[in-house]
Design a protein around this motif. Structure first.
Motif, PDB file in Angstrom:
ATOM      1  N   GLU A  63      -1.693  -4.703  -8.718  1.00 11.33           N
ATOM      2  CA  GLU A  63      -2.792  -5.321  -8.233  1.00 11.33           C
ATOM      3  C   GLU A  63      -3.712  -4.630  -7.232  1.00 11.33           C
ATOM      4  N   SER A 110      -7.428 -13.317  11.991  1.00 10.79           N
ATOM      5  CA  SER A 110      -8.936 -13.703  11.388  1.00 10.79           C
ATOM      6  C   SER A 110     -10.102 -13.294  12.440  1.00 10.79           C
ATOM      7  N   ASP A 131     -14.556  -8.064   7.719  1.00  7.83           N
ATOM      8  CA  ASP A 131     -15.207  -9.406   7.515  1.00  7.83           C
ATOM      9  C   ASP A 131     -15.140  -9.341   9.278  1.00  7.83           C
ATOM     10  N   TRP A 184      -1.170  -2.532   9.498  1.00  2.70           N
ATOM     11  CA  TRP A 184      -0.572  -3.432   8.592  1.00  2.70           C
ATOM     12  C   TRP A 184       0.657  -2.855   8.141  1.00  2.70           C
ATOM     13  N   LEU A 227      -2.156  -3.690  -0.898  1.00  3.85           N
ATOM     14  CA  LEU A 227      -2.529  -4.632   0.193  1.00  3.85           C
ATOM     15  C   LEU A 227      -3.706  -3.980   1.000  1.00  3.85           C
ATOM     16  N   GLN A 228      -3.844  -2.631   0.795  1.00  2.00           N
ATOM     17  CA  GLN A 228      -4.886  -1.924   1.740  1.00  2.00           C
ATOM     18  C   GLN A 228      -6.174  -2.390   1.317  1.00  2.00           C
ATOM     19  N   PRO A 229      -6.746  -2.896   0.086  1.00  2.00           N
ATOM     20  CA  PRO A 229      -8.062  -3.490  -0.107  1.00  2.00           C
ATOM     21  C   PRO A 229      -8.154  -4.561   0.716  1.00  2.00           C
ATOM     22  N   TYR A 230      -7.031  -5.518   0.706  1.00  2.00           N
ATOM     23  CA  TYR A 230      -7.213  -6.598   1.482  1.00  2.00           C
ATOM     24  C   TYR A 230      -7.374  -6.475   2.974  1.00  2.00           C
ATOM     25  N   GLU A 231      -6.664  -5.696   3.479  1.00  2.00           N
ATOM     26  CA  GLU A 231      -6.605  -5.268   4.949  1.00  2.00           C
ATOM     27  C   GLU A 231      -7.965  -4.733   5.225  1.00  2.00           C
ATOM     28  N   ARG A 232      -8.656  -3.899   4.516  1.00  2.00           N
ATOM     29  CA  ARG A 232      -9.937  -3.273   4.686  1.00  2.00           C
ATOM     30  C   ARG A 232     -11.053  -4.474   4.629  1.00  2.00           C
ATOM     31  N   GLN A 233     -10.926  -5.540   3.580  1.00  2.00           N
ATOM     32  CA  GLN A 233     -11.885  -6.433   3.500  1.00  2.00           C
ATOM     33  C   GLN A 233     -11.750  -7.431   5.212  1.00  2.00           C
ATOM     34  N   ALA A 234     -10.292  -7.541   5.325  1.00  2.00           N
ATOM     35  CA  ALA A 234     -10.358  -8.622   6.560  1.00  2.00           C
ATOM     36  C   ALA A 234     -11.024  -7.956   7.929  1.00  2.00           C
TER      37      ALA A 234
END
Length: 288
Positions: free
Chosen positions: A202, A155, A215, A183, A205-212
């Motif tokens: 969906e 995080s 952030d 990741w 997971l790449q978009p999730y990791e990029r957003q993380a």
């Protein structure tokens, strides 16, 4: 109170390279330099008493400091020659420093001050960042075009101190930050290959990791608007991805969270791997 950049020296080529690195960094940041040498009285040297041995050690350290002061006459330098255990003395010196800088050798075992349990103790117990510098390090490696590479994991709170160090260093050098987040697929996909189709449907997971990663970087982009930032998200082993990226880096920054085991305190596998194999200096930053 202004904390110095502290360099541990032991007369080896690696520690002298670390001293040079620490001096350049102190000049860039406008901080004083503290040079620490830890020694133990050798009773086996029957012809030299404690005062004589202390004189030998002190003169060797002063010679190294004279060389650095000649290169950076504006630099404020303090010297401490401590008779103590290396691990305890260096961990104590780190607690009073902006960072502790030490030498390391080659692409294998870390030597000099960092031998076996001593090195493990210093890296795992130091309250401040510890930077490892190889004997081959030269000022030219800090030339424009080489990034400060930082590994980001977890995080924004988890990686705050690691990113802070990377951005502060890049700002002092006029360099860019390359933030790397690696990741891997969660173990569930190994047991249920069919769920990979759902993952693809969906968007993966790449978009999730990029957003993380975005952030985590957001507050540091705002605090250091003049530092260019490149974001790199790759699927793979974090250690391997960082080592590949560090091939053209001027500094690699990683976090560490010490883990206590039955055989002693250990650092994580990523920090351990890059310390042994990265071609550039490595900064190990403790998580809060």
């Amino acid at each position: 109170m202004t904390c110095p950049i502290t360099a541990g020296v032991d007369g080896t080529e690696e520690s002298l390279a670390a001293l040079d690195w620490a001096a350049r960094e102190a000049v860039r940041r406008g901080l004083p330099l503290r040079v620490v040498h830890v020694w133990r009285y050798e009773e086996s040297l029957a012809t030299a008493d404690r005062d004589t041995q202390h004189g030998w050690v002190s003169e060797g350290v002063r010679e190294a400091v004279r060389t650095v002061s000649g290169r950076h006459p504006e630099l404020e330098v303090a010297v401490d020659v401590l008779e103590d255990g290396a691990a305890r003395a260096l961990a104590g010196a780190a607690a009073e420093a902006e960072m502790l800088v030490l030498g390391s050798r080659g692409h294998g075992r870390v030597v000099g001050f960092l031998v076996g349990s001593v090195g493990q103790h210093v890296i795992t117990e130091a309250a401040r960042p510890v930077v490892l510098v190889r004997a081959e390090d030269r000022p030219a490696a800090e030339a424009a075009g080489r990034d400060v590479v930082v590994g980001q994991h977890g995080s924004p709170e988890d990686s705050a101190e690691v990113l802070r160090f990377a951005f502060e260093t890049a700002a002092a050098r006029g360099a860019a930050v390359r933030a790397v987040r690696a990741w891997t697929l969660p173990p569930v996909f190994a047991y249920s290959p069919g769920s990979l189709k759902l993952l693809d449907d969906e968007g993966g997971l790449q978009p999730y990791e990029r957003q993380a990663l975005a952030d985590a970087l957001a507050p540091w982009r705002e605090r250091f608007p003049g530092v260019p930032v490149a974001e790199q998200v790759e699927m793979g082993s974090a250690g391997q991805v960082l080592l590949e990226t560090a091939a053209q880096a001027q500094l690699l920054v990683v976090g560490r969270r010490a883990r206590r085991t039955a055989v002693g305190t250990r650092i994580g596998s990523v920090a351990y791997g890059v310390l042994h194999h990265a071609p550039c200096p490595v900064a190990v930053v403790p998580h809060e």
